[in-house]
Design a protein around this motif. Structure first.
Motif, PDB file in Angstrom:
ATOM      1  N   ASN A 130     -14.867 114.286 103.895  1.00 47.67           N
ATOM      2  CA  ASN A 130     -14.060 114.373 105.112  1.00 47.67           C
ATOM      3  C   ASN A 130     -12.644 113.902 104.824  1.00 47.67           C
ATOM      4  O   ASN A 130     -12.392 113.250 103.814  1.00 47.67           O
ATOM      5  CB  ASN A 130     -14.679 113.509 106.207  1.00 47.67           C
ATOM      6  N   SER A 131     -11.750 114.225 105.731  1.00 51.75           N
ATOM      7  CA  SER A 131     -10.348 113.795 105.597  1.00 51.75           C
ATOM      8  C   SER A 131      -9.809 114.108 104.209  1.00 51.75           C
ATOM      9  O   SER A 131      -9.185 113.263 103.559  1.00 51.75           O
ATOM     10  CB  SER A 131     -10.232 112.295 105.885  1.00 51.75           C
ATOM     11  N   LEU A 132     -10.029 115.322 103.776  1.00 50.59           N
ATOM     12  CA  LEU A 132      -9.637 115.705 102.425  1.00 50.59           C
ATOM     13  C   LEU A 132      -8.124 115.678 102.260  1.00 50.59           C
ATOM     14  O   LEU A 132      -7.371 115.972 103.204  1.00 50.59           O
ATOM     15  CB  LEU A 132     -10.188 117.083 102.092  1.00 50.59           C
ATOM     16  N   LYS A 133      -7.712 115.323 101.047  1.00 50.43           N
ATOM     17  CA  LYS A 133      -6.294 115.218 100.706  1.00 50.43           C
ATOM     18  C   LYS A 133      -5.993 116.161  99.548  1.00 50.43           C
ATOM     19  O   LYS A 133      -6.885 116.471  98.749  1.00 50.43           O
ATOM     20  CB  LYS A 133      -5.975 113.783 100.294  1.00 50.43           C
ATOM     21  N   PRO A 134      -4.757 116.582  99.402  1.00 49.46           N
ATOM     22  CA  PRO A 134      -4.407 117.445  98.264  1.00 49.46           C
ATOM     23  C   PRO A 134      -4.797 116.833  96.915  1.00 49.46           C
ATOM     24  O   PRO A 134      -5.171 117.571  95.990  1.00 49.46           O
ATOM     25  CB  PRO A 134      -2.905 117.594  98.400  1.00 49.46           C
ATOM     26  N   GLU A 135      -4.739 115.522  96.808  1.00 51.00           N
ATOM     27  CA  GLU A 135      -5.098 114.876  95.545  1.00 51.00           C
ATOM     28  C   GLU A 135      -6.595 114.914  95.257  1.00 51.00           C
ATOM     29  O   GLU A 135      -7.029 114.502  94.179  1.00 51.00           O
ATOM     30  CB  GLU A 135      -4.591 113.431  95.503  1.00 51.00           C
ATOM     31  N   ASP A 136      -7.394 115.384  96.194  1.00 52.46           N
ATOM     32  CA  ASP A 136      -8.824 115.588  95.946  1.00 52.46           C
ATOM     33  C   ASP A 136      -9.090 116.925  95.248  1.00 52.46           C
ATOM     34  O   ASP A 136     -10.232 117.191  94.852  1.00 52.46           O
ATOM     35  CB  ASP A 136      -9.611 115.563  97.266  1.00 52.46           C
ATOM     36  N   THR A 137      -8.068 117.748  95.103  1.00 50.32           N
ATOM     37  CA  THR A 137      -8.234 119.038  94.454  1.00 50.32           C
ATOM     38  C   THR A 137      -8.731 118.858  93.019  1.00 50.32           C
ATOM     39  O   THR A 137      -8.119 118.141  92.230  1.00 50.32           O
ATOM     40  CB  THR A 137      -6.911 119.813  94.453  1.00 50.32           C
ATOM     41  N   ALA A 138      -9.847 119.504  92.708  1.00 42.97           N
ATOM     42  CA  ALA A 138     -10.477 119.353  91.393  1.00 42.97           C
ATOM     43  C   ALA A 138     -11.700 120.249  91.317  1.00 42.97           C
ATOM     44  O   ALA A 138     -12.158 120.791  92.329  1.00 42.97           O
ATOM     45  CB  ALA A 138     -10.892 117.901  91.148  1.00 42.97           C
ATOM     46  N   VAL A 139     -12.236 120.358  90.114  1.00 43.30           N
ATOM     47  CA  VAL A 139     -13.570 120.904  89.952  1.00 43.30           C
ATOM     48  C   VAL A 139     -14.549 119.739  90.077  1.00 43.30           C
ATOM     49  O   VAL A 139     -14.386 118.725  89.401  1.00 43.30           O
ATOM     50  CB  VAL A 139     -13.747 121.603  88.595  1.00 43.30           C
ATOM     51  N   PHE A 140     -15.521 119.890  90.946  1.00 40.49           N
ATOM     52  CA  PHE A 140     -16.502 118.843  91.189  1.00 40.49           C
ATOM     53  C   PHE A 140     -17.806 119.194  90.470  1.00 40.49           C
ATOM     54  O   PHE A 140     -18.301 120.319  90.576  1.00 40.49           O
ATOM     55  CB  PHE A 140     -16.752 118.690  92.690  1.00 40.49           C
ATOM     56  N   TYR A 141     -18.342 118.204  89.779  1.00 42.90           N
ATOM     57  CA  TYR A 141     -19.565 118.370  89.006  1.00 42.90           C
ATOM     58  C   TYR A 141     -20.633 117.401  89.497  1.00 42.90           C
ATOM     59  O   TYR A 141     -20.330 116.246  89.806  1.00 42.90           O
ATOM     60  CB  TYR A 141     -19.319 118.066  87.533  1.00 42.90           C
ATOM     61  N   CYS A 142     -21.869 117.851  89.529  1.00 44.76           N
ATOM     62  CA  CYS A 142     -22.955 116.909  89.740  1.00 44.76           C
ATOM     63  C   CYS A 142     -23.642 116.644  88.411  1.00 44.76           C
ATOM     64  O   CYS A 142     -23.566 117.468  87.474  1.00 44.76           O
ATOM     65  CB  CYS A 142     -23.951 117.398  90.793  1.00 44.76           C
ATOM     66  N   ALA A 143     -24.299 115.496  88.330  1.00 44.94           N
ATOM     67  CA  ALA A 143     -24.940 115.090  87.088  1.00 44.94           C
ATOM     68  C   ALA A 143     -26.182 114.270  87.412  1.00 44.94           C
ATOM     69  O   ALA A 143     -26.245 113.608  88.448  1.00 44.94           O
ATOM     70  CB  ALA A 143     -23.974 114.273  86.241  1.00 44.94           C
ATOM     71  N   ALA A 144     -27.144 114.329  86.513  1.00 44.77           N
ATOM     72  CA  ALA A 144     -28.387 113.562  86.642  1.00 44.77           C
ATOM     73  C   ALA A 144     -28.460 112.551  85.507  1.00 44.77           C
ATOM     74  O   ALA A 144     -28.199 112.887  84.341  1.00 44.77           O
ATOM     75  CB  ALA A 144     -29.591 114.495  86.604  1.00 44.77           C
ATOM     76  N   GLY A 145     -28.850 111.321  85.867  1.00 49.16           N
ATOM     77  CA  GLY A 145     -28.908 110.278  84.857  1.00 49.16           C
ATOM     78  C   GLY A 145     -29.911 109.211  85.207  1.00 49.16           C
ATOM     79  O   GLY A 145     -30.637 109.316  86.186  1.00 49.16           O
ATOM     80  N   PRO A 146     -29.950 108.164  84.392  1.00 48.51           N
ATOM     81  CA  PRO A 146     -30.949 107.107  84.586  1.00 48.51           C
ATOM     82  C   PRO A 146     -30.582 106.186  85.741  1.00 48.51           C
ATOM     83  O   PRO A 146     -29.410 106.043  86.092  1.00 48.51           O
ATOM     84  CB  PRO A 146     -30.893 106.354  83.254  1.00 48.51           C
ATOM     85  N   ASN A 147     -31.602 105.560  86.310  1.00 53.39           N
ATOM     86  CA  ASN A 147     -31.355 104.549  87.310  1.00 53.39           C
ATOM     87  C   ASN A 147     -31.008 103.218  86.648  1.00 53.39           C
ATOM     88  O   ASN A 147     -31.476 102.952  85.541  1.00 53.39           O
ATOM     89  CB  ASN A 147     -32.601 104.379  88.177  1.00 53.39           C
ATOM     90  N   PRO A 148     -30.266 102.320  87.299  1.00 54.30           N
ATOM     91  CA  PRO A 148     -29.564 102.504  88.572  1.00 54.30           C
ATOM     92  C   PRO A 148     -28.393 103.458  88.415  1.00 54.30           C
ATOM     93  O   PRO A 148     -27.988 103.755  87.314  1.00 54.30           O
ATOM     94  CB  PRO A 148     -29.082 101.091  88.909  1.00 54.30           C
ATOM     95  N   ALA A 149     -27.894 103.964  89.512  1.00 54.71           N
ATOM     96  CA  ALA A 149     -26.889 105.014  89.508  1.00 54.71           C
ATOM     97  C   ALA A 149     -25.643 104.599  88.741  1.00 54.71           C
ATOM     98  O   ALA A 149     -24.860 103.789  89.212  1.00 54.71           O
ATOM     99  CB  ALA A 149     -26.529 105.375  90.953  1.00 54.71           C
ATOM    100  N   PRO A 150     -25.446 105.142  87.548  1.00 52.97           N
ATOM    101  CA  PRO A 150     -24.307 104.727  86.738  1.00 52.97           C
ATOM    102  C   PRO A 150     -22.989 105.307  87.233  1.00 52.97           C
ATOM    103  O   PRO A 150     -22.947 106.313  87.923  1.00 52.97           O
ATOM    104  CB  PRO A 150     -24.649 105.263  85.340  1.00 52.97           C
ATOM    105  N   LEU A 151     -21.905 104.632  86.838  1.00 55.21           N
ATOM    106  CA  LEU A 151     -20.577 105.092  87.198  1.00 55.21           C
ATOM    107  C   LEU A 151     -19.901 105.810  86.033  1.00 55.21           C
ATOM    108  O   LEU A 151     -18.881 106.455  86.229  1.00 55.21           O
ATOM    109  CB  LEU A 151     -19.706 103.908  87.637  1.00 55.21           C
ATOM    110  N   SER A 152     -20.455 105.657  84.859  1.00 56.42           N
ATOM    111  CA  SER A 152     -19.829 106.216  83.668  1.00 56.42           C
ATOM    112  C   SER A 152     -20.429 107.565  83.320  1.00 56.42           C
ATOM    113  O   SER A 152     -21.649 107.725  83.243  1.00 56.42           O
ATOM    114  CB  SER A 152     -20.016 105.257  82.492  1.00 56.42           C
TER     115      SER A 152
END
Length: 123
Positions: free
Chosen positions: A84-106
């Motif tokens: 929501n409240s999208l901004k021009p700086e949010d423009t990008a290609v968005f990717y989803c990814a699957a990984g180990p728990n707990p939810a990593p940030l890297s």
């Protein structure tokens, strides 16, 4: 084989909303944490949000807190990103990814990646 397929991207005006979906197959979805990343032209891929296998724990980069929401439906093998409240700086290609728990940030912690969906926010 594992497949992650993103959808829901598009062109939207600043202040608008989009809901991205990522449908997973070929893996035990409920056993994986899921993440959303994005990459703008000329920039490195960056963490956006992640969610634990149960959906209880979520994490966000500071610039999207309060605007984006990640959630998942393990019965549908799908993770979502409500933006929501999208901004021009949010423009990008968005990717989803699957990984180990707990939810990593890297990004290098994730095992599987989708092909991405383009999000363009006009000013």
């Amino acid at each position: 084989q594992v497949q992650l397929v993103e959808s829901g991207g598009g062109l939207v005006q600043a202040g608008g909303s989009l809901r991205l979906s990522c449908a997973a197959s070929g893996l035990t979805f409920s056993s994986y944490a899921m993440g959303w990343f994005r990459q703008a032209p000329g920039k490195e891929r960056e963490f956006v949000a992640s969610i634990s296998w149960s959906g209880v724990d979520t994490y966000y980069r500071d610039s999207v807190k309060g605007r984006f929401t990640i959630d998942r439906d393990n019965s549908k093998n799908t993770v979502y990103l409500q933006m929501n409240s999208l901004k021009p700086e949010d423009t990008a290609v968005f990717y989803c990814a699957a990984g180990p728990n707990p939810a990593p940030l890297s990004a290098n912690k994730y095992n599987y990646w989708g092909q991405g969906t383009q999000v363009t926010v006009s000013s």
